[in-house]
Each structure stands twice: as structure tokens, then as C-alpha cells.
Design a protein around this motif. Structure first.
Motif, PDB file in Angstrom:
ATOM      1  N   GLU A 195       0.843  -1.193   0.000  1.00  0.00           N
ATOM      2  CA  GLU A 195       0.000   0.000   0.000  1.00  0.00           C
ATOM      3  C   GLU A 195       0.881   1.247   0.000  1.00  0.00           C
ATOM      4  N   LEU A 196       0.472   2.233  -0.780  1.00  0.00           N
ATOM      5  CA  LEU A 196       1.214   3.490  -0.870  1.00  0.00           C
ATOM      6  C   LEU A 196       0.392   4.610  -0.254  1.00  0.00           C
ATOM      7  N   LYS A 197       1.028   5.363   0.647  1.00  0.00           N
ATOM      8  CA  LYS A 197       0.390   6.535   1.233  1.00  0.00           C
ATOM      9  C   LYS A 197       1.242   7.761   0.940  1.00  0.00           C
ATOM     10  N   VAL A 198       0.612   8.798   0.397  1.00  0.00           N
ATOM     11  CA  VAL A 198       1.309  10.037   0.091  1.00  0.00           C
ATOM     12  C   VAL A 198       0.856  11.089   1.102  1.00  0.00           C
ATOM     13  N   HIS A 199       1.821  11.704   1.789  1.00  0.00           N
ATOM     14  CA  HIS A 199       1.534  12.704   2.814  1.00  0.00           C
ATOM     15  C   HIS A 199       1.980  14.080   2.310  1.00  0.00           C
ATOM     16  N   TYR A 200       1.125  15.066   2.421  1.00  0.00           N
ATOM     17  CA  TYR A 200       1.404  16.407   1.903  1.00  0.00           C
ATOM     18  C   TYR A 200       1.686  17.361   3.065  1.00  0.00           C
ATOM     19  N   HIS A 201       2.814  18.028   3.007  1.00  0.00           N
ATOM     20  CA  HIS A 201       3.222  18.936   4.090  1.00  0.00           C
ATOM     21  C   HIS A 201       3.453  20.328   3.488  1.00  0.00           C
ATOM     22  N   GLN A 202       2.459  21.200   3.650  1.00  0.00           N
ATOM     23  CA  GLN A 202       2.559  22.555   3.106  1.00  0.00           C
ATOM     24  C   GLN A 202       3.104  23.506   4.173  1.00  0.00           C
ATOM     25  N   ILE A 203       4.107  24.291   3.760  1.00  0.00           N
ATOM     26  CA  ILE A 203       4.715  25.269   4.670  1.00  0.00           C
ATOM     27  C   ILE A 203       4.271  26.662   4.242  1.00  0.00           C
ATOM     28  N   ASP A 204       3.650  27.390   5.139  1.00  0.00           N
ATOM     29  CA  ASP A 204       3.269  28.784   4.872  1.00  0.00           C
ATOM     30  C   ASP A 204       4.444  29.669   5.252  1.00  0.00           C
ATOM     31  N   LEU A 205       5.135  30.109   4.255  1.00  0.00           N
ATOM     32  CA  LEU A 205       6.400  30.821   4.487  1.00  0.00           C
ATOM     33  C   LEU A 205       6.175  32.330   4.588  1.00  0.00           C
ATOM     34  N   LYS A 206       6.791  32.917   5.553  1.00  0.00           N
ATOM     35  CA  LYS A 206       6.751  34.372   5.726  1.00  0.00           C
ATOM     36  C   LYS A 206       8.155  34.938   5.579  1.00  0.00           C
ATOM     37  N   GLY A 207       8.230  36.214   5.265  1.00  0.00           N
ATOM     38  CA  GLY A 207       9.529  36.878   5.172  1.00  0.00           C
ATOM     39  C   GLY A 207      10.295  36.541   3.909  1.00  0.00           C
ATOM     40  N   ARG A 208       9.560  36.304   2.796  1.00  0.00           N
ATOM     41  CA  ARG A 208      10.243  36.030   1.529  1.00  0.00           C
ATOM     42  C   ARG A 208      10.967  37.270   1.036  1.00  0.00           C
ATOM     43  N   SER A 209      12.016  37.031   0.230  1.00  0.00           N
ATOM     44  CA  SER A 209      12.694  38.160  -0.412  1.00  0.00           C
ATOM     45  C   SER A 209      11.788  38.725  -1.499  1.00  0.00           C
TER      46      SER A 209
END
Length: 881
Positions: free
Chosen positions: A253-267
Motif C-alpha cells: 500500500e502506498l500513502k502520500v503525505h502532503y506537508h505545506q509550509i506557509d512561508l513568511k519573510g520572503r525576499s
């Protein structure tokens, strides 16, 4: 079966077998592996697309043994880095073979100098190129994963395609040909000698008329394309695809986990004009994507380590793309449990570290998919992987996943994807490619189950694609036929057509429909003109003696990968067309030149690039014009060479008398007795002018304009930059045209004007705003063609499929007016969406066209029906009169 049917059936891309029979396989070789080996060896040059874990290593080794026995020569296997250990283990543990890794030709010869040494030699792709192996030394070669020739723009790929393709027996073994990167599959076909890459591009792919190299598989060619690929490449997902048991081959069985990072302070993101962008979108440009990767590097690496820490007893692979990501991961992960594999390490260290992780000697591996994503088997002690970043390279992505998602993986597989809030579009496109990959695999395995390993059934099904059911629409003045033009013209009576006017297909540059009757469905110019040999004699037969066949053509672009010289050249398609028509009895009267937009042409072909011209002016040619070739069928009476039914254009005040002699000479002027009547100077009979006006009245001034295109100056001048600022682009182009028509041409002044426009940001990059206007002593240069004035404009507005090479109205109208009489029947064998018959009935002629593509034909019926209805509806003034 007639000659034409035999010719059509010869177009089917039937892949020949050039190998041999073999059945002496090791007892440890599974049944499905034996079948694959036998099929590949019988073909001699084949691709093996077997899913992960089905034993491509064993298959290649067994193929190597067979080829060595057949040829008596060594067999070379090309490998990506880090896979040598896998081959050595499988060779020894499964087949009882000792194999050698060699660096160059000298090393290969040394390895075989010892008695009893195996003739199976392994080497890395780069070593193969740098080692300059002697191709005559080897009886066969196989490339594992095929990475070296996935693209054509590398030195290694160039060397392998040119040199290694000289070896008699050649094989490719990979689990994942990327479904969207068709160049990979076509490169394999070229290496295996199955088909020329350019030929396959033309046959199956729709080219972007605005961007060179952008390929889309024709929807109607999709099935045929995969059937063709299936004929030289074997796709297997499970042993059951070949009729065997799948026991032991069930994927976990394959499980795909999604980890989104809300980034602040971009150039801040700055565009090329120095403006700050309000929103960042890394999916739009490489610089934005790279900036996002830099800005989010720390956050993504920390998140990746955090994910692994949640299950401290499990082994993890950290897939990354940047060296800075590797260095940070090394700092964040426990050093005693972590090893990194990277580019600057020696091959021995890479192989040792990868092999140790495979056997569970340490917990964490940090490496790039481009280094360890192909060939390595980590399923024994690892079932978890983290992608520290995501990108568009699906091939690397899917290969990396299947280092652990493989047969004999005992645990559930977890894939973690780490990405930022502005990389969602990149993620969507990656997942879309994944879905397409699954669709491709399903299509190929279904073909495998349907046809098995024998391609005869496929060939028979493709032969049925030759058939076509004739359809006809008949109006008052036009007839449109959905049929093969060759079959149709055979049914026409001799001397029944007054003019042939058409734009022939440009050899095999485009295909217009899936039927093998399509003229674009040929193998190069030779095949195309073989099919023309069936058509041109029939056109000569049905054309009235002395009348015109006007044929629209353009010289073809020959790209560097086609001519093998590294730069783009031209094929004299105009000359080949002329040769074809002359061979069958036509006579060439002349050729009209139609100027084209070189900026648009460069966007389509990249052969007239500004940057390349700056590097070497000798590399760039010039824009390629279009031509309207004027061929004539010899008249019956050659004393004065007038046509049996002349195209008459009466001088002003001269008429043909319907009462005394319809063919009297135009030497006497008629006497007008009223606005509506005149008296014949010969028989003295009075006739209404309406009865005397079936032919065009040609004044001396009109004749001079037809024969001479030079216009005198009116004193107009070039616009100054400050004046140009107040005009839009269409006004600028119009003023430029007026100026050129009335002023001697000045090259330096022309350049200065273009530069002035560029300075004020009014010189477009997508098309040429100020084309050179042609002064000539003849009328064979037509530079006033409105290139947007085609039925394609209406096709686009109605959201229908555009015709690939439509004729412009101006060309058609001018040709009809010049070379035909009212009520003449004008034939277009390649009718397309009906331009020629439509303009014919607008000009008071009759039209007939054949078209093979049913959709084009239906569109032409719609256009012609609308025009005939429009002509049949009286106006208010008609009713009053």
C-alpha cells in the motif's frame, strides 16, 4: 489489390525482427523473464519497459549471455551511478555469473585477457563516452534506465546515439518512460533503429505553430502511437500480463503525505523592468522557482527532519535537489546514523554508501534523485521517503519513489512531499503527470493483453484504418466530398475541370487525420511524392487543355537533428513539387512569391534568432517565402497555344457577340447606343450589355497594374519617433506600407526606424511590424497578403480546430480572377475547410473540393451552405427592381 492500396499499406510502420531464437536460460530465471528475453532477442533491437521489481537486471544479463553466444563478442551494459552493486549481486546470487566493471576500451581488453573471464562488461554512461569504446569490439549493448539518451542536448547522448547505434544488437531497459516527455520514447526508437526521430515526430505529433519544440500527441493518433511503441517495446506491470501467476508480486500500500509550509519573510521578487511583484508564483519562471527554493530552504529541511523524528525507529531517504539542502540536512540529522551521497564523491564511495543503506547499516540517506533515483533497490530495510522539495521532473520523482515501492516490499510505503504555500501549482502539475503516467501504463498493458507478443494482429487492425466511407454535399454551385482525393479524381471525366487551385500538404511535415491515405502520413519527401505520382497524372487528365493548375507551396525547414550538421537548413520543396508536375506532363509558366513574416517564422523554427546571428552571422539564413506555382496543361492546338477554352479578359469597350461569332477577335470597338445596349461592329446586331459582360473587362491601366508593381513616390516620408508615439501598431504598419510604396527603399533608414520603435517599446517580438516592401519590375511578388484573413479566423472564433496550413483569401481571390472565367469549375483536391470553393462561388465560379479529414469537411459544408444561402436571399433593392 491495386497498386495504390499496396502503397497505402506500405505506410504502416511495421517493425522488422533482426535477431535470433534462443531458449537456454538459467533455471533461476522466472517464466515471464524468459518470455521477455526471447521476445527481445528475436527482435534484436528492443526496449524493455518492465515495472519495478520484475527483474530487468536478470533480463539484461540473460540477453547478454545469449548475444555473446551468438556473436562471440563481449556485451556492454551502460548503467547510471550507484547501480553497479545491484548488477554484481544479481549476477552472482541469481545467475552465478562474475561480471566486470570497466572504465575504457583498454580496461575492457585487459579484463578479457584472463582465461575464463565473463564477457559481460559494465560501465557508467560518462565512462562510455569518455572511454571511447571501440564499437566493433562488442556484439551487443544494453542501457539500463536509458537515462543517457532521455534528452538530445547532452554530449553523452550525442555520443551514444551516433556511436553505440553501430552495434548490431541493442537494448534499452527502463521501468518508466515518461508519458509527457515523448522525446524520451522517440530517442529510444532512434537508438534502436526502429524509426527516424523526425519521421515519428511528424507522424504522431502536432507542432506548436508559435513555439518550436513544443509537441502534443494528436488525439486521433494516440492509439496508433502506443500500438507502434508496443511493437518494439514491451510493457509489463505484473507477470499476469503474460499469463503467469502474480504470487509474490503484489505491491504494498502506498500513502502520500502532503506537508505545506506557509512561508513568511520572503525576499522581494523583482521583474526584469525593476518592478516589485505583488505576488510570487514560482510556477511561472525558473528564477522565481529558484528564489522560492532559496527562501524556503531552512523551513523545508527542518520540516523534513521533524517528519523523520516522529517515527524514530524507521529508516528514511531524504531526496533533495540542492547542495545547500544536503549540507543543512547533514547538520540537522544525527551524524552517526546518516550518510550523504553526492556528485563530487568517487564512484567507489557512492557505491559503498548506497550498498550499506540497502542492507540497513545506517538509518538515514540524503541524496539526489539524479544520483540514486534509478536502479537502486532499498525495499529490504526502508519504506519511508521524504522529498525535501518538489519540482517538475516527473521522471526523477517516480523513479525515486520506486526505490522503495517495489515488489517484495513487506511494509506500507510512506512518501512525504514538502512544499510551500506558493508551490501548489507545481504540485498540481506533478500530480497531473503522475495520473498521466498511470493512464499510459494502463493503455500499454491492455495492448499487451489484447495482442500478446506477436504484432501481426496489430498490423491487421491498422490496415483497417485505410478504409474510408465517402460522403458528399452538393449545393447549387459547389460540391464538397469527404474522400481520398486520388480515389475521387479517378471518377471525374476527362477535361472536366477548368482550374486546379490548392495548397498541397508540405510533404510529411504535418498529418491532418489518422487515415493512412493522408498525404502527410509518409516517410519523408520520397514517400510523399510517390503518393503524388498517383494524383498528378489524374489532375492533368481532368484539367481542360490549356488551363492552369496553381499550387501553393513553401520550402521546408530541415532542423539540425534531421540533417546532422548542427544548424537548420532548407529543403527545396518548391523544386521537388515542380519536378513532380513536370514529370507527369505539366508545364511551368511561372511562380508568384508571397512574402512572410520572419519574426513569426523564427518563433516557429528558432532558425533566424537574433542572439545566434550575433554569435555567428554565417549560421542564419533568411525568411522563407511562400510560392504559388503556375502549371499549365498543353492545349490541343499548339499553333497559337491558346487554351481550348481561353480565359478571356476583354479590353474596355470590346465584347464577344453572342449572335454572330462567340470567338471573334477583339479588334473592333462596339458602338454604344444607350447605357444598356451596344451594336456589334461585324453583324450590326444590337445586344444588351448584360448579355455582353460574361467576361472581365480589362482596362489598359488595370493591365499595367497587373504587369507592373512599381508605384511612383507621392512625397510621403518616414515618421519620426515622436510622431510614432501617438500611433498604435496597426497605424504604424499602414504608414510604413504607404511610405514604401512611394519612396525608394533605404536599408539603413529601415533599420533606424525599427530601432526607434524598439526604444519606445513598440517593436513586437511576436511578429514583424515593418516588413520590407518589394519593388519589382514584375508582378510575381505579392506582399500585400493579409495573413490573418483566412477561414481559420472564423474557426478560432467558433472554437473549432484550426486548419494547419490554410490558404489566405487574397491568394485564392487573385488566382481565381487571373486564371479563370466566370462559371468555371475550380477544383481543390486538398479542400481543408473549404477556402477555395467558398471564394470560387463568391467570384461567380463553381467549386469542387475533396477533403480526407471528416471534421474539416463538415466545417467546409457549414461555410459553403451559409454562403449559398446568403447568395440566394434577395435584398430590398432586388425586390424593388
Amino acid at each position: 489489390m491495386d497498386n495504390y492500396t499496396e502503397f497505402l499499406e506500405s505506410k504502416i510502420l511495421e517493425v522488422k525482427n533482426t535477431g535470433f531464437e534462443y531458449s537456454e536460460f538459467h533455471p533461476n530465471t522466472f517464466d515471464h523473464q524468459k518470455d521477455v528475453c526471447q521476445w527481445a532477442l528475436h527482435g534484436g533491437r528492443r526496449a524493455i519497459f518492465c515495472s519495478f521489481g520484475l527483474g530487468k537486471t536478470v533480463i539484461q544479463l540473460e540477453i547478454a549471455k545469449a548475444v555473446i553466444k551468438q556473436t562471440g563478442k563481449p556485451f556492454l551494459i551502460g548503467l547510471p551511478l550507484g547501480v553497479v552493486g545491484e548488477f554484481r549481486e544479481d549476477a552472482k546470487n541469481i545467475l552465478g555469473l562474475e561480471i566486470n566493471y570497466v572504465l575504457d576500451q583498454k580496461d575492457a581488453e585487459h579484463a578479457l585477457s584472463f582465461e575464463g573471464e565473463s564477457k559481460i562488461l559494465l560501465s557508467n554512461y560518462d565512462r562510455i563516452r569518455e572511454g571511447k569504446f571501440d564499437v566493433d569490439f562488442f556484439g551487443g549493448v544494453s542501457f539500463d534506465e536509458g537515462d543517457a539518451i532521455r534528452n538530445l542536448d547532452t554530449i553523452t547522448a550525442d555520443y551514444i546515439l551516433k556511436e553505440m547505434s553501430k552495434i548490431e544488437y541493442r537494448f534499452i531497459a527502463t521501468a518508466t518512460p515518461a508519458p509527457n516527455e515523448y522525446t524520451e520514447i522517440l530517442n529510444y526508437a532512434q537508438f534502436l533503429g526502429v524509426c527516424d526521430r523526425g519521421q515519428a515526430l511528424t507522424r504522431f505529433f502536432q507542432r506548436d505553430s508559435t513555439t518550436a519544440g513544443n509537441l502534443t500527441l494528436y488525439p486521433h493518433k494516440e492509439k496508433e502511437f502506443w500500438m507502434w511503441v508496443r511493437s518494439w517495446a514491451i510493457f509489463i506491470e505484473y507477470p499476469s500480463d503474460l499469463g503467469y501467476s502474480d504470487e509474490g508480486y503484489k505491491l504494498p500500500e502506498l500513502k502520500v503525505h502532503y506537508h505545506q509550509i506557509d512561508l513568511k519573510g520572503r525576499s522581494q521578487s523583482i521583474d526584469r523592468d525593476g518592478n516589485v511583484k505583488m505576488f510570487t508564483d514560482p510556477s511561472k519562471s525558473l528564477p522565481d522557482a529558484a528564489r522560492e527554493k532559496r527562501d524556503s530552504l531552512i523551513a523545508r529541511c527542518e520540516k523534513s527532519v521533524e517528519i523523520a523524528a516522529e517515527t524514530p525507529d524507521r529508516n528514511f531517504i531524504f531526496w533533495h535537489d540542492l547542495e545547500d539542502e544536503r549540507k543543512l540536512l547533514e547538520d540537522l540529522l544525527p551524524k552517526e546514523k546518516t550518510k550523504s551521497v553526492f556528485g563530487s564523491q568517487s564512484a567507489d564511495i557512492k557505491e559503498r554508501y548506497l550498498n550499506e543503506f540497502k542492507h540497513g547499516n545506517y538509518q538515514y540517506l540524503a541524496t539526489k534523485p539524479s544520483i540514486a533515483g534509478a536502479g537502486c533497490n532499498f525495499q529490504g530495510h526502508c519504506s519511508d521517503a521524504i522529498f525535501t522539495g518538489i519540482g517538475y521532473k516527473f521522471k526523477d520523482f517516480i523513479q525515486a519513489i520506486h526505490r522503495i515501492l517495489r515488489f517484495r516490499q513487506k511494509n506500507e510505503v510512506n512518501i512525504h512531499l514538502v512544499y510551500t504555500d506558493v508551490e501548489v501549482e507545481i504540485l498540481k502539475k506533478l500530480l497531473e503527470k503522475w495520473a498521466n503516467h498511470k493512464k499510459m501504463i494502463a493503455e500499454m498493458t491492455s495492448l499487451m493483453k489484447k495482442y500478446g507478443l506477436d504484432q501481426k494482429a496489430q498490423i491487421e487492425e491498422l490496415k483497417r484504418a485505410i478504409n474510408i466511407e465517402r460522403q458528399e454535399w452538393k449545393g447549387k454551385k459547389a460540391t464538397l466530398i469527404n474522400n481520398d482525393c486520388i480515389e475521387e479524381v479517378k471518377t471525374m471525366e476527362d477535361n472536366s475541370i477548368q482550374m486546379v487551385l490548392t495548397s498541397i500538404p508540405f510533404s510529411d511535415q504535418y498529418e491532418y487525420c489518422e487515415n493512412y491515405r493522408d498525404f502527410g502520413h509518409n516517410d519523408g519527401n520520397e514517400g510523399f511524392f510517390k503518393q503524388m505520382d498517383f494524383l498528378v497524372p489524374e489532375l492533368l487528365r481532368v484539367l481542360e487543355p490549356g488551363r492552369i493548375a496553381a499550387i501553393h507551396v513553401k520550402n521546408r525547414i530541415q532542423f539540425s537533428y534531421q540533417n546532422g550538421v548542427g544548424f537548420t537548413s532548407l529543403i527545396d520543396f518548391r523544386g521537388l513539387t515542380t519536378e513532380s508536375f513536370l514529370k507527369h506532363g505539366f508545364f511551368l509558366l511561372g511562380e508568384h512569391y508571397i512574402t512572410t513574416d520572419v519574426v513569426r517564422e523564427n518563433n516557429q523554427t528558432y532558425r533566424l534568432g537574433w542572439s545566434e546571428n550575433c554569435k555567428d552571422g554565417s549560421k542564419m539564413g533568411c525568411g522563407s517565402p511562400e510560392y504559388l506555382l503556375i502549371f499549365r496543361k498543353a492545349p490541343t492546338d499548339i499553333k497559337n497555344a491558346y487554351a481550348d477554352n481561353p480565359v478571356l479578359k476583354m479590353k474596355a469597350g470590346h465584347y464577344i457577340c453572342p449572335k454572330c461569332n462567340a470567338k471573334q477577335k477583339q479588334t473592333k470597338k462596339w458602338e454604344l447606343v444607350s447605357e444598356n445596349a451596344a451594336i456589334c461592329p461585324d453583324c450590326k446586331e444590337q445586344s444588351n450589355l448584360e448579355d455582353l459582360m460574361p467576361h472581365k473587362q480589362l482596362s489598359r491601366g488595370h493591365w499595367q497594374m497587373d504587369a507592373h508593381s512599381h508605384w511612383k513616390s507621392s512625397g510621403n516620408r518616414l515618421m519620426k519617433p515622436e510622431e510614432l508615439r501617438s500611433l498604435n501598431l496597426s497605424q504604424i504598419s499602414k504608414r510604413w506600407k504607404e511610405y514604401c510604396q512611394n519612396t525608394p527603399y533605404d536599408f539603413e533608414e529601415h533599420i533606424a526606424l525599427c530601432e526607434s520603435l524598439d526604444e519606445i517599446n513598440k517593436l513586437p517580438s511576436g511578429f514583424m511590424a515593418l516588413s520590407p516592401w518589394t519593388h519589382t519590375q514584375n508582378d510575381f511578388v505579392w506582399d500585400d497578403i493579409n495573413r490573418m484573413n483566412t477561414l481559420n479566423t472564423q474557426q478560432s472564433s467558433k472554437k473549432k480546430e484550426k486548419h494547419v496550413c490554410p490558404l489566405q483569401f487574397d491568394i485564392v481571390d487573385r488566382a481565381i480572377d487571373r486564371y479563370s472565367n466566370p462559371d468555371d469549375l475550380i477544383y481543390d483536391p486538398f479542400g481543408g475547410i473549404g477556402t477555395v470553393p467558398l471564394r470560387a462561388i463568391k467570384a461567380g465560379r463553381r467549386g469542387i473540393a475533396t477533403e480526407l479529414n471528416e471534421l474539416y469537411w463538415k466545417d467546409s459544408v457549414e461555410y459553403l451552405s451559409a454562403e449559398e444561402y446568403h447568395q440566394s436571399v434577395p435584398t430590398l433593392f432586388d425586390v424593388i427592381q
